[in-house]
Enzyme design. Structure first.
Site, PDB file in Angstrom:
ATOM      1  N   ARG A 102      49.623  30.811  29.073  1.00 32.85           N
ATOM      2  CA  ARG A 102      49.068  31.174  30.391  1.00 32.85           C
ATOM      3  C   ARG A 102      48.478  29.894  30.970  1.00 32.85           C
ATOM      4  NH1 ARG A 102      45.477  36.222  32.402  1.00 32.85           N
ATOM      5  NH2 ARG A 102      47.588  37.066  32.329  1.00 32.85           N
ATOM      6  N   HIS A 129      54.481  36.031  36.981  1.00 29.80           N
ATOM      7  CA  HIS A 129      53.857  36.798  35.888  1.00 29.80           C
ATOM      8  C   HIS A 129      54.897  37.794  35.353  1.00 29.80           C
ATOM      9  CE1 HIS A 129      50.913  38.363  33.322  1.00 29.80           C
ATOM     10  NE2 HIS A 129      50.139  39.032  34.158  1.00 29.80           N
ATOM     11  N   GLN A 132      54.213  40.986  33.030  1.00 35.52           N
ATOM     12  CA  GLN A 132      53.587  42.114  33.717  1.00 35.52           C
ATOM     13  C   GLN A 132      54.652  43.028  34.328  1.00 35.52           C
ATOM     14  OE1 GLN A 132      50.109  42.913  34.099  1.00 35.52           O
ATOM     15  NE2 GLN A 132      51.066  44.805  34.781  1.00 35.52           N
ATOM     16  N   ASP A 223      47.581  43.508  44.257  1.00 42.02           N
ATOM     17  CA  ASP A 223      46.979  42.624  43.256  1.00 42.02           C
ATOM     18  C   ASP A 223      45.740  42.016  43.908  1.00 42.02           C
ATOM     19  OD1 ASP A 223      46.520  40.951  41.066  1.00 42.02           O
ATOM     20  OD2 ASP A 223      48.021  39.459  41.668  1.00 42.02           O
ATOM     21  N   CYS A 263      48.334  45.567  38.436  1.00 44.94           N
ATOM     22  CA  CYS A 263      48.410  44.826  37.165  1.00 44.94           C
ATOM     23  C   CYS A 263      47.047  44.693  36.500  1.00 44.94           C
ATOM     24  CB  CYS A 263      49.030  43.450  37.404  1.00 44.94           C
ATOM     25  SG  CYS A 263      48.038  42.356  38.431  1.00 44.94           S
ATOM     26  N   ARG A 291      51.832  46.915  28.573  1.00 46.54           N
ATOM     27  CA  ARG A 291      51.926  45.484  28.276  1.00 46.54           C
ATOM     28  C   ARG A 291      52.207  45.288  26.790  1.00 46.54           C
ATOM     29  NH1 ARG A 291      49.455  41.746  31.503  1.00 46.54           N
ATOM     30  NH2 ARG A 291      50.427  40.317  30.040  1.00 46.54           N
TER      31      ARG A 291
HETATM   32  N1  NVA Z   1      47.369  37.128  40.672  1.00 50.60           N
HETATM   33  C1  NVA Z   1      46.425  37.288  39.594  1.00 50.60           C
HETATM   34  C2  NVA Z   1      46.998  38.114  38.498  1.00 50.60           C
HETATM   35  C3  NVA Z   1      46.039  38.430  37.384  1.00 50.60           C
HETATM   36  C4  NVA Z   1      46.670  39.180  36.259  1.00 50.60           C
HETATM   37  C5  NVA Z   1      46.005  35.915  39.098  1.00 50.60           C
HETATM   38  O1  NVA Z   1      46.856  35.037  38.971  1.00 50.60           O
HETATM   39  O2  NVA Z   1      44.818  35.718  38.840  1.00 50.60           O
HETATM   40  N1   CP Z   2      47.322  41.852  34.162  1.00 52.65           N
HETATM   41  C1   CP Z   2      46.950  40.837  33.381  1.00 52.65           C
HETATM   42  O1   CP Z   2      47.703  39.917  33.089  1.00 52.65           O
HETATM   43  O2   CP Z   2      45.693  40.941  32.907  1.00 52.65           O
HETATM   44  P1   CP Z   2      44.845  39.806  32.150  1.00 52.65           P
HETATM   45  O3   CP Z   2      44.565  38.715  33.149  1.00 52.65           O
HETATM   46  O4   CP Z   2      43.594  40.524  31.713  1.00 52.65           O
HETATM   47  O5   CP Z   2      45.627  39.291  30.995  1.00 52.65           O
END
Ligand code: NVA
Ligand code: CP
Length: 306
Positions: A102, A129, A132, A223, A263, A291
């Protein structure tokens, strides 16, 4: 060997196969039958951003499959102190069997993958992502909502919007994305999705009017307006995104019994109202649980294809 960096690199059949494996493993787990396909394997998990679901689902998933997961925060490993990505990749992939990352820039994960001896999984970048979306589509399958999808994505043109575009383009469904002006999806990714859509028959529409997007939709999703790394823009974004909250009035424009997906983490009173969130919470928390199951399907699939 295959990496899972975006859904772009996977065919419709492969995506459906991963979901099918995940659903089977889920069914077994619910009957206390544990699939141990990844016995003695190790998953390295590099986190340069926070996470609840991604960490818990990958760590638990790997354990349940008979393996072990290592949580590697960039605060604790040398990557965060400037050790080059290509060196980190060569070291970690020489000791582990799979790596999940990540991070911020998508190019980091591409560079890592190009030096990695083992499959690399995208656990979220600024651009995509994809894991997800595996869980989201699994949820639609389970709720008999995966045929004739008309999906409305309301909010920021971010990594989730981009991943929905690629999924729609691969699977051939209708996706309408409504964002405020100036917060549209990335032009290049849109073009890739539109090109793919020509082959699959998908219909991808972008608009600045949430009402146009949501009218007659069978799935409504959103989101956060402020993704990780954009915290400084939060106040400004809240002002600009006014009118993009998925609330009861907006949901009434969708099909009766339309599903709502998120998500998570969800910010009530911003991208979704408390009322919509709570009415749809059973599906949303199943989506979150998926997930675990979808990613187990993915890890088993990647292991089979090396
Ligand atoms: N768009 C959000 C998704 C979190 C799971 C982010 O990147 O923070
Ligand atoms: N939806 C998602 O990826 O959640 P986290 O940021 O908690 O991993």
């Amino acid at each position: 060997m295959r990496h899972f960096l975006t859904l772009k690199d996977f065919t419709k059949e492969e995506i459906l196969e991963i979901i099918e494996i995940g659903l089977n493993i889920k069914k077994n787990l619910k009957s206390n039958i544990y699939n141990k396909e990844l016995e003695n394997q190790t998953l390295g998990m590099i986190f340069e951003k926070s996470s609840t679901r991604t960490r818990v689902s990958f760590e638990t998933g790997m354990f349940q499959l008979g393996g072990h997961a290592l949580f590697l925060s960039n605060r604790d490993i040398h990557l965060g102190r400037g050790e080059p990505v290509r060196d980190t990749a060569r070291v970690i992939s020489s000791m582990t069997d799979m790596v999940m990352i990540r991070t911020f820039e998508h190019s980091m994960i591409e560079e890592f993958a190009s030096y990695s001896k083992v499959p690399v999984i995208n656990g979220l970048t600024d651009s995509f992502h994809p894991v997800q979306l595996l869980a989201d589509y699994m949820t639609l399958v389970e709720h008999n909502a995966s045929e004739n999808i008309i999906c409305a994505y309301i909010g920021d043109g971010n990594n989730m919007a981009h991943s929905w575009m690629i999924l729609a383009a691969k699977l051939g469904f209708e996706l309408r994305i409504a964002t405020p002006k100036g917060y549209e999806v990335d032009e290049n990714i849109l073009q890739i999705a539109l090109d793919l859509a020509k082959q699959s028959g998908a219909k991808i529409i972008t608009t600045n009017d949430p009402k146009i997007a949501v009218k007659g939709a069978s799935v409504v999703t959103t989101d956060t307006w402020t993704s990780m790394g954009q915290e400084d823009e939060k106040e400004q974004r809240i002002k600009i995104f006014k009118g993009f909250m998925v609330d009861d009035t907006m949901m009434q424009l969708a099909k009766q019994n339309a599903l709502f997906l998120h998500c998570l983490p969800a910010y009530r009173g911003l991208e979704v109202s408390e009322s919509v969130f709570e009415k749809h919470s059973k599906v949303v928390f199943n989506e979150a649980e998926n997930r675990l199951h979808a990613q187990k399907g993915l890890m088993v699939w990647l292991d089979k294809h090396r």
